[in-house]
Design a protein around this motif. Structure first.
Motif: not given
Ligand SMILES: O=C(O)CCC(=O)C(=O)O
Length: 212
Positions: A73, A75, A78-79
């Motif tokens: 993802s 990190t 925007d995660g």
């Protein structure tokens, strides 16, 4: 798939005119839908704080530009979880690699959009797994839209660099002994894209295989 293959050095192939215009249109539309979709492209900020000169979207695995490593993802932004690589893109990457006599099962695809002032400094692609790099599994790229001045050097930053034009529909494959050669994009030639594509700037797809 058509075109002619030019071997620049052992393991590096420029496949000119690889993708017919109709397929370029389909791939371009698919890329736009992904880059403007729920997990949108963004401008990465890299280690040291500099902004890249492209809009980027990673598929399969996310390349974290602050840590120079892949992750599931985003990190550093925007995660959000990384979207998968569409099956038709994976098939296309296999065909490009095969046209250069190599095999690739891509698990990373990076979409880079270059505007009129887009560029990418000379670098090595070396964040894939040690086993992938040791095996020389290729980096396979497809260019769409405006022509790029592509720089291709040696395995040391100070080695001489060759400049070539990557046009819409061209593929470029470097693996084996060429896998760790420095490369980059010095500039885009605005207005050179095939009109029928309706693209502003240049889109580049690079495929890699992290896992062996
Ligand atoms: O846009 C290109 O042709 C090169 C892209 C590139 O060097 C990369 O994604 O590492």
């Amino acid at each position: 798939m058509t075109g002619t293959a030019v071997e620049l050095c052992p393991g590096a192939f420029h496949l000119r005119g690889f993708l017919p215009i109709e397929t370029q249109q389909a791939v371009f539309r698919h890329c736009v839908a992904l880059m403007d979709g729920p997990v949108p492209a963004y401008v990465p900020i890299v280690r040291g704080g500099g902004r890249m000169h492209v809009r980027m979207l990673c598929l399969g695995r996310h390349w974290n530009g602050k840590l120079y490593r892949y992750e599931p993802s985003r990190t550093d932004f925007d995660g959000l979880a990384v979207p998968p690589i569409p099956d038709d893109f994976r098939a296309l990457a296999r065909k490009m690699a095969a046209a250069a006599g190599m095999a690739l099962e891509p698990d990373v695809c990076i979409l880079n959009h270059y505007g009129a002032d887009g560029r990418m400094g000379l670098h090595q692609d070396k964040d894939e797994s040690p086993a992938s790099l040791a095996a020389g599994l290729p980096v396979v790229s497809l260019s769409l839209g405006d022509t790029a001045r592509f720089l291709f050097g040696g395995v040391r930053r100070r080695d001489p660099v060759e400049s070539l034009g990557l046009e819409s529909g061209d593929a470029f494959v470097f693996g084996g002994p060429a896998r760790l050669r420095y490369h980059g994009v010095s500039r885009i030639l605005p207005g050179t894209a095939p009109a029928v594509l309706g693209i502003q700037g240049r889109l580049n797809l690079t495929f890699r295989q992290y896992d062996t």
